[in-house]
Scaffold this motif. Structure first.
Motif, mmCIF file in Angstrom:
data_model
loop_
_atom_site.group_PDB
_atom_site.id
_atom_site.type_symbol
_atom_site.label_atom_id
_atom_site.label_comp_id
_atom_site.label_asym_id
_atom_site.label_seq_id
_atom_site.Cartn_x
_atom_site.Cartn_y
_atom_site.Cartn_z
ATOM 1 N N TYR A 1 0.857 -1.182 0.000
ATOM 2 C CA TYR A 1 0.000 0.000 0.000
ATOM 3 C C TYR A 1 0.889 1.226 0.000
ATOM 4 C CZ TYR A 1 0.822 -1.079 4.961
ATOM 5 O OH TYR A 1 1.388 -1.416 6.160
ATOM 6 N N PHE A 2 0.295 2.387 -0.219
ATOM 7 C CA PHE A 2 1.121 3.586 -0.307
ATOM 8 C C PHE A 2 0.760 4.586 0.777
ATOM 9 C CE2 PHE A 2 3.648 6.912 -2.109
ATOM 10 C CZ PHE A 2 4.678 6.227 -2.723
ATOM 11 N N ASN A 3 -0.047 5.565 0.494
ATOM 12 C CA ASN A 3 -0.306 6.623 1.478
ATOM 13 C C ASN A 3 -1.400 6.216 2.453
ATOM 14 O OD1 ASN A 3 1.518 7.988 -0.089
ATOM 15 N ND2 ASN A 3 0.353 9.876 -0.167
ATOM 16 N N VAL A 4 -1.012 5.946 3.679
ATOM 17 C CA VAL A 4 -1.950 5.580 4.735
ATOM 18 C C VAL A 4 -2.296 6.847 5.513
ATOM 19 C CG1 VAL A 4 -2.331 4.120 6.745
ATOM 20 C CG2 VAL A 4 -0.884 3.316 4.868
ATOM 21 N N VAL A 5 -3.584 7.106 5.670
ATOM 22 C CA VAL A 5 -4.021 8.383 6.247
ATOM 23 C C VAL A 5 -5.179 8.166 7.221
ATOM 24 C CG1 VAL A 5 -3.290 9.686 4.206
ATOM 25 C CG2 VAL A 5 -5.626 8.810 4.336
ATOM 26 N N VAL B 1 -5.346 5.546 1.467
ATOM 27 C CA VAL B 1 -6.153 4.509 2.099
ATOM 28 C C VAL B 1 -6.201 4.749 3.603
ATOM 29 C CG1 VAL B 1 -5.815 2.771 0.316
ATOM 30 C CG2 VAL B 1 -4.122 2.994 2.126
ATOM 31 N N HIS B 2 -7.361 4.507 4.191
ATOM 32 C CA HIS B 2 -7.556 4.800 5.608
ATOM 33 C C HIS B 2 -6.842 3.760 6.475
ATOM 34 C CE1 HIS B 2 -9.656 5.461 9.440
ATOM 35 N NE2 HIS B 2 -9.904 6.675 8.969
ATOM 36 N N VAL B 3 -6.186 4.234 7.513
ATOM 37 C CA VAL B 3 -5.382 3.362 8.370
ATOM 38 C C VAL B 3 -6.228 2.282 9.034
ATOM 39 C CG1 VAL B 3 -5.584 4.870 10.402
ATOM 40 C CG2 VAL B 3 -3.574 3.372 10.150
ATOM 41 N N GLY B 4 -7.486 2.584 9.340
ATOM 42 C CA GLY B 4 -8.355 1.576 9.931
ATOM 43 C C GLY B 4 -8.618 0.423 8.983
ATOM 44 N N ASP B 5 -8.787 0.735 7.691
ATOM 45 C CA ASP B 5 -8.991 -0.306 6.692
ATOM 46 C C ASP B 5 -7.730 -1.142 6.509
ATOM 47 O OD1 ASP B 5 -11.519 0.753 6.344
ATOM 48 O OD2 ASP B 5 -10.965 1.945 4.588
ATOM 49 N N ILE B 6 -6.583 -0.484 6.525
ATOM 50 C CA ILE B 6 -5.300 -1.179 6.421
ATOM 51 C C ILE B 6 -5.131 -2.154 7.581
ATOM 52 C CG2 ILE B 6 -2.796 -0.846 6.645
ATOM 53 C CD1 ILE B 6 -3.744 -0.214 3.876
ATOM 54 N N ALA B 7 -5.454 -1.708 8.792
ATOM 55 C CA ALA B 7 -5.312 -2.560 9.974
ATOM 56 C C ALA B 7 -6.194 -3.794 9.871
ATOM 57 C CB ALA B 7 -5.642 -1.763 11.234
ATOM 58 N N LEU B 8 -7.428 -3.622 9.415
ATOM 59 C CA LEU B 8 -8.342 -4.750 9.274
ATOM 60 C C LEU B 8 -7.817 -5.782 8.281
ATOM 61 C CD1 LEU B 8 -11.804 -2.931 9.240
ATOM 62 C CD2 LEU B 8 -10.847 -4.330 11.088
ATOM 63 N N ARG C 1 -13.559 1.909 2.959
ATOM 64 C CA ARG C 1 -14.748 2.209 3.762
ATOM 65 C C ARG C 1 -14.900 3.696 4.069
ATOM 66 N NH1 ARG C 1 -12.282 -2.466 5.569
ATOM 67 N NH2 ARG C 1 -13.594 -4.330 5.704
ATOM 68 N N HIS C 2 -13.965 4.521 3.621
ATOM 69 C CA HIS C 2 -13.979 5.937 3.980
ATOM 70 C C HIS C 2 -13.802 6.817 2.743
ATOM 71 C CE1 HIS C 2 -12.672 3.726 7.576
ATOM 72 N NE2 HIS C 2 -13.211 4.694 8.275
ATOM 73 N N THR C 3 -14.538 7.920 2.697
ATOM 74 C CA THR C 3 -14.360 8.921 1.648
ATOM 75 C C THR C 3 -13.133 9.762 1.978
ATOM 76 O OG1 THR C 3 -15.653 10.624 2.784
ATOM 77 C CG2 THR C 3 -16.863 9.046 1.384
ATOM 78 N N VAL C 4 -12.704 10.572 1.012
ATOM 79 C CA VAL C 4 -11.545 11.422 1.257
ATOM 80 C C VAL C 4 -11.819 12.416 2.382
ATOM 81 C CG1 VAL C 4 -12.210 13.047 -0.584
ATOM 82 C CG2 VAL C 4 -9.833 12.949 0.201
ATOM 83 N N ASP C 5 -13.044 12.956 2.441
ATOM 84 C CA ASP C 5 -13.362 13.893 3.521
ATOM 85 C C ASP C 5 -13.336 13.194 4.877
ATOM 86 O OD1 ASP C 5 -13.696 15.695 1.466
ATOM 87 O OD2 ASP C 5 -15.631 16.433 2.156
#
Length: 325
Positions: free
Chosen positions: A173-177, A225-232, A307-311
Motif C-alpha cells: 500500500y502507499f499513502n496511509v491516512v 487509504v484509511h489506516v483503519g482499513d489497512i489494519a483490518l 470504507r472511507h471517503t476522502v473527507d
C-alpha cells in the motif's frame, strides 16, 4: 497464543494492535521507540522495547509470549529520505526482516504478515497496478521492501518440506491516512497529512512537493487509504495464515482510483474550514508521478474495502491530531 506486532507503537502498528484486540486476538508489541510512542500502545498490551535487529530480543519475545505469528510493520518508511540514507534503509528494512525470519525459525513461529509497499512498483507504465505488474522500485526504500518480499519467498521455499513451513503474505500500500482511534495519529514529518496539519495548527501555509508531475493537475497521484482499513486487512491476513487457508504471496491494498495532492488539499480546506492555497516546493527525490493499484484480490481474500471517503479520511486524521493538543 498471541501475535507479535513489530513497530506496534507506531501510527500504523498501533492501529493493527487495536484491530487484533477487537478481533479477539492477543497482540504483543516490539518497538525500539525511535519513531513510535508508548502512549499509542494500550495499557493492557505488552510492550517490549527493543530493536528488530537484536536477534536475542526478537527470539525471546516470541518464546516468552507464545507467539503464533508476526505482523511485521517496523521499518524505515521514508522513500525520499532513503535516497540520501540508503545504508540505513537497508539495515532497518532488509537486515531487520532477515533477523525476524531467523528468530522465527529458531522459535518455531511459522506465520508472518509483512507490511510491504506500493513503492516496489516504482513508476509503473500501466494505468492500474496489479500484483503481477513489473517491480521497478524508484528508491532504496522501495528496493528494500521488494527484497523483504524475496526474503519471505525464499524462506518459504527453504522450509516448505520441513515440519514447520513458513506461511507468509505481503501487503502493499502507499499513502496511509486518517485515524481510527482519537489517541493515535500520524507523527511522520515526511507524510502529506501531518505536514499539512502541522502547518494549519501553526498558522502557516501548507506546502506541497512539486506541481510539475505528468498528471492532469500537475500534482502526483496516489492511493490514499484509511489506516483503519489497512489494519483490518492485516488482521484478516493473520487469521487466514493461522487457519491454514490458501493465501497469495502478496496483495495490493489499492483504491482503484487514486487522488492527486491537489484533490487532497481541496478536501483539507473543506473539512478544516481553513481557506488556503498551498505553496509549491521542489519535488522529493524518488517520488513517482502516479501509482494507483487495484484491490480486487485483497477484496476476495481479505475483505479489503475502501470504507472511507476522502473527507472522512481528512476529518478523522484532523480530529486525532487536534485531540493530541
Amino acid at each position: 497464543m498471541s501475535w507479535l506486532v513489530t513497530g506496534g507503537a507506531g501510527y500504523i502498528g498501533a492501529h493493527v494492535v487495536r484491530a487484533l484486540a477487537a478481533a479477539g486476538l492477543t497482540p504483543v508489541v516490539l518497538d525500539d521507540l525511535s519513531s513510535g510512542r508508548p502512549s499509542f500502545v494500550p495499557e493492557d498490551v505488552a510492550l517490549v522495547e527493543g530493536s528488530i535487529l537484536d536477534r536475542d530480543v526478537v527470539e525471546s519475545t516470541l518464546r516468552t509470549h507464545s507467539v503464533e505469528g508476526v505482523i511485521h510493520v517496523a521499518g524505515f518508511k521514508y522513500a525520499g529520505v532513503s535516497v540520501d540514507r540508503p545504508l540505513h534503509t537497508y539495515e532497518q528494512n532488509v537486515e531487520g526482516t532477515r533477523v525476524i525470519l531467523e528468530a522465527m525459525a529458531a522459535a518455531g513461529v511459522t506465520n508472518i504478515v509483512f507490511s510491504s509497499s506500493a513503492a516496489v512498483f516504482g513508476t509503473p507504465d500501466v494505468a492500474l497496478v496489479t500484483e503481477d505488474t513489473a517491480k521497478k522500485p524508484a528508491s532504496p526504500y522501495g528496493e528494500s521492501k521488494l527484497i523483504g518480499e524475496w526474503l519471505l519467498r525464499d524462506q518459504g521455499v527453504a522450509t516448505a518440506a520441513s515440519d514447520a513451513p513458513l506461511r507468509h503474505t505481503s501487503l502493499r500500500y502507499f499513502n496511509v491516512v486518517g485515524s481510527a482511534d482519537p489517541t493515535v495519529f500520524d507523527v511522520s514529518p515526511h507524510n502529506l497529512f501531518p505536514i499539512v496539519f502541522e502547518a494549519l495548527i501553526e498558522g502557516r501555509t501548507p506546502a506541497i512537493f512539486g506541481d510539475d508531475y505528468d498528471t492532469p493537475d500537475g500534482t502526483n497521484v496516489r492511493d490514499y487509504v484509511h489506516v483503519g482499513d489497512i489494519a483490518l486487512a492485516h488482521v484478516a491476513a493473520a487469521k487466514r495464515l493461522a487457519g491454514g487457508e490458501p493465501i497469495e504471496p502478496a496483495y495490493n491494498l489499492g483504491s482503484g482510483d487514486g487522488l492527486s495532492v491537489k484533490q487532497i488539499m481541496d478536501a483539507m480546506v473543506r473539512v478544516t474550514g481553513i481557506d488556503f492555497v498551498p505553496a509549491v516546493g521542489p519535488r522529493r527525490p524518488g517520488d513517482p508521478d502516479r501509482i494507483v493499484a487495484t484491490g480486487e484480490l485483497a477484496a476476495r481474500d481479505l475483505d479489503w474495502q475502501m470504507r472511507h471517503t476522502v473527507d472522512e479520511m481528512v476529518r478523522s486524521g484532523w480530529a486525532a491530531r487536534r485531540n493530541a493538543g
